[in-house]
Enzyme design. Sequence first.
Site, PDB file in Angstrom:
ATOM      1  N   THR A 160      25.097  54.270 -12.368  1.00  0.00           N
ATOM      2  CA  THR A 160      24.432  53.744 -13.464  1.00  0.00           C
ATOM      3  C   THR A 160      24.968  52.399 -14.115  1.00  0.00           C
ATOM      4  O   THR A 160      24.083  51.487 -14.477  1.00  0.00           O
ATOM      5  CB  THR A 160      23.959  54.501 -14.389  1.00  0.00           C
ATOM      6  OG1 THR A 160      23.122  55.823 -14.050  1.00  0.00           O
ATOM      7  CG2 THR A 160      22.462  53.987 -15.427  1.00  0.00           C
ATOM      8  N   ASP A 218      27.366  63.840  -6.664  1.00  0.00           N
ATOM      9  CA  ASP A 218      28.403  62.771  -6.598  1.00  0.00           C
ATOM     10  C   ASP A 218      28.980  62.571  -5.212  1.00  0.00           C
ATOM     11  O   ASP A 218      29.666  61.464  -4.905  1.00  0.00           O
ATOM     12  CB  ASP A 218      29.343  62.680  -7.595  1.00  0.00           C
ATOM     13  CG  ASP A 218      29.043  62.247  -9.016  1.00  0.00           C
ATOM     14  OD1 ASP A 218      27.836  61.601  -9.181  1.00  0.00           O
ATOM     15  OD2 ASP A 218      29.605  62.891 -10.032  1.00  0.00           O
ATOM     16  N   ASP A 252      21.379  62.691  -6.571  1.00  0.00           N
ATOM     17  CA  ASP A 252      21.724  61.855  -7.818  1.00  0.00           C
ATOM     18  C   ASP A 252      20.781  60.681  -7.817  1.00  0.00           C
ATOM     19  O   ASP A 252      20.588  59.860  -6.974  1.00  0.00           O
ATOM     20  CB  ASP A 252      23.230  61.427  -7.328  1.00  0.00           C
ATOM     21  CG  ASP A 252      23.845  60.701  -8.555  1.00  0.00           C
ATOM     22  OD1 ASP A 252      23.211  60.396  -9.521  1.00  0.00           O
ATOM     23  OD2 ASP A 252      25.129  60.741  -8.623  1.00  0.00           O
ATOM     24  N   ASP A 268      23.490  56.875  -8.639  1.00  0.00           N
ATOM     25  CA  ASP A 268      24.766  56.933  -8.898  1.00  0.00           C
ATOM     26  C   ASP A 268      25.492  55.785  -9.109  1.00  0.00           C
ATOM     27  O   ASP A 268      25.224  54.998  -8.283  1.00  0.00           O
ATOM     28  CB  ASP A 268      25.398  57.572  -7.686  1.00  0.00           C
ATOM     29  CG  ASP A 268      27.099  57.782  -7.514  1.00  0.00           C
ATOM     30  OD1 ASP A 268      27.504  58.709  -8.461  1.00  0.00           O
ATOM     31  OD2 ASP A 268      27.789  57.270  -6.926  1.00  0.00           O
ATOM     32  N   LYS A 297      31.352  54.266  -2.694  1.00  0.00           N
ATOM     33  CA  LYS A 297      32.576  54.275  -1.813  1.00  0.00           C
ATOM     34  C   LYS A 297      32.483  55.088  -0.659  1.00  0.00           C
ATOM     35  O   LYS A 297      32.868  54.484   0.428  1.00  0.00           O
ATOM     36  CB  LYS A 297      33.614  55.059  -2.437  1.00  0.00           C
ATOM     37  CG  LYS A 297      34.510  53.908  -3.782  1.00  0.00           C
ATOM     38  CD  LYS A 297      33.483  53.864  -5.130  1.00  0.00           C
ATOM     39  CE  LYS A 297      34.554  53.433  -6.211  1.00  0.00           C
ATOM     40  NZ  LYS A 297      33.796  53.476  -7.370  1.00  0.00           N
ATOM     41  N   GLU A 347      20.344  65.923 -11.534  1.00  0.00           N
ATOM     42  CA  GLU A 347      21.540  65.451 -12.857  1.00  0.00           C
ATOM     43  C   GLU A 347      20.791  65.490 -14.086  1.00  0.00           C
ATOM     44  O   GLU A 347      21.389  65.792 -15.143  1.00  0.00           O
ATOM     45  CB  GLU A 347      22.294  64.030 -12.685  1.00  0.00           C
ATOM     46  CG  GLU A 347      23.011  63.711 -13.715  1.00  0.00           C
ATOM     47  CD  GLU A 347      23.593  62.367 -13.218  1.00  0.00           C
ATOM     48  OE1 GLU A 347      24.660  61.896 -14.069  1.00  0.00           O
ATOM     49  OE2 GLU A 347      23.318  61.942 -12.179  1.00  0.00           O
ATOM     50  N   ASP A 377      16.607  56.423 -14.008  1.00  0.00           N
ATOM     51  CA  ASP A 377      17.476  57.823 -13.723  1.00  0.00           C
ATOM     52  C   ASP A 377      16.217  58.779 -13.825  1.00  0.00           C
ATOM     53  O   ASP A 377      16.130  59.705 -12.815  1.00  0.00           O
ATOM     54  CB  ASP A 377      18.278  58.096 -14.672  1.00  0.00           C
ATOM     55  CG  ASP A 377      19.877  57.230 -14.504  1.00  0.00           C
ATOM     56  OD1 ASP A 377      20.706  57.408 -13.843  1.00  0.00           O
ATOM     57  OD2 ASP A 377      19.788  55.995 -15.230  1.00  0.00           O
TER      58      ASP A 377
END
Length: 410
Positions: free
Chosen positions: A176, A347, A171, A174, A321, A111, A88
Amino acid sequence: MDVLHHTSRFFCPHLSSPIPLRRRLFAVRSSSLPFPNEKAKYHRELEAAVDVVERACRLCIDVKKSLFSGEGGRILEKNDQTPVTVADFGVQALVSLELGKFFPSIPLVAEEDSAFLHENNLVNSVFSAVTDKASSGDTSLTHDDILEAIDRGGKDSFDFGTKPATYWVLDPIDGTKGFLKGTEALYVVGLALVVEGEIVLGVMGCPNWQEDKPLKSTAEVQGNNNIVAGSGIIMVAHVGCGTWAKKLSSVLGTSAKTLEFWTRCFVDSCCLVHEARFCISDSQTWESIPLSALFNATTDADSVGDKEVLLLPICCGSLCKYLMVASGRASIFIAQAKAQTTIKAWDHAVGVICVHEAGGKVADWEGSRLDFGADQVGRRIIYPSGGVLVTNGSVHDTILDMITSTSSTV
C-alpha cells in the site's frame, strides 16, 4: 489455440546476458487462460480469479487517480501503522462478492475488516468504488452487501479447525505504501486458492509494472508490426501448468484486446551467488541478513565488486519481490522472520505458486516448505523458521548453507 515457439532470445531487464536458448519465449493468443482447460483441474476457479483481479486492478487505478487529483480520496493508518485507502477495502469487497457468486462454499481469508470503515466514515466511498466495477446487473447492491462481503474475509468469519480445507487467500493491495508513492512504485493485488494445504493456483495483478523491452505478441511475430510497451501485468499460475503473464488490459485503453497475449514466465538461470540479484524486505537492511557476513551489497549494477552482490531497490510489499523472481528479474528474495513480527499468509501464498511454477523454490531458512495450515483456526498466519527464502532454484541450496553457516557463528 495458436501457440508460437519463438526461437529468438528473450531479454529480461537487468540481465547482463540473455536467458539461454533452452528458455524460449512461448506466446499464445489471449484467451481466458493460456493453457487448455483439460490440463487445469481448477480452470473455472482460475478464470474467475483472473477476471476479478483485473477488475480489482482497475478499481485501484481509479481510486489512485482520485487520491492524487484531490477528488475526496482519503488516506489513513490502521492500528498497525500501515497506510490504507478506499482501494484496500474496495478490492476485498469486490473479490469477495464475485467469488461468492460462483463459489459460495469456499471461504475467503483476507486482510481487512469493515469496522474500520465505520470508524472513519468510508462506507460510501467504498460502496461507490465497488459498484462501479462489480458485474453488470449488480444494481441492487446495498451498503450492507459491501460490508458483509468485506467481513466474509475478516479474522472472525470462519473457524477452519484442524482438518485440511479449501479456501481463497487474498491480499487486497500488497505494498500500500507503493500504491501511495506515485506511478513508479510497485503494488500487487494477490489471490490464491489453497486446497488441502496445497496452493493450486494464483493470480497477481501489478498495475505499475513496466517492461523495459516490449514483448512480442502473436500478431507482431506474424505481421512484424510494432507494438508499444504498456504498463501493468497479470501473472497467473496453476499447479502443473506453469506461470504465465500478459499485459494488464485495464490500463491499456480501448485497443487492449488487440494487444493481449500470454507469455510463459521462467526464473533466471543464475548459478553463482555473487552474480545473483537480491531483493530483501523493506523493513530490513542488508546488514540484518546473515549473508552480510559474506558479501556486502550495492545497488549500482555497473560496479559490483568481488565481495559484493547486487541489491535491487524494489520497494513495497513481499508479493512484488515474488513477482520479480518469478519473472526472472531477480534471482533471490530473502526475508528474516523477526520475533516481534507476525508473518501473514496473504503476503506469500500467491507468490509461492508463481515462483514454483516458474521453476524456482520457496522455503524457510531451514529448507522446509511454508506451512499454510499451521494456523489451525484462521489460516491467517505462517511460521517460517528463521525467515523466508525465495530463489530461482539453482542457488537455493547454496544460500541455505550460507544462512546456516553464518547464523551459527553469530
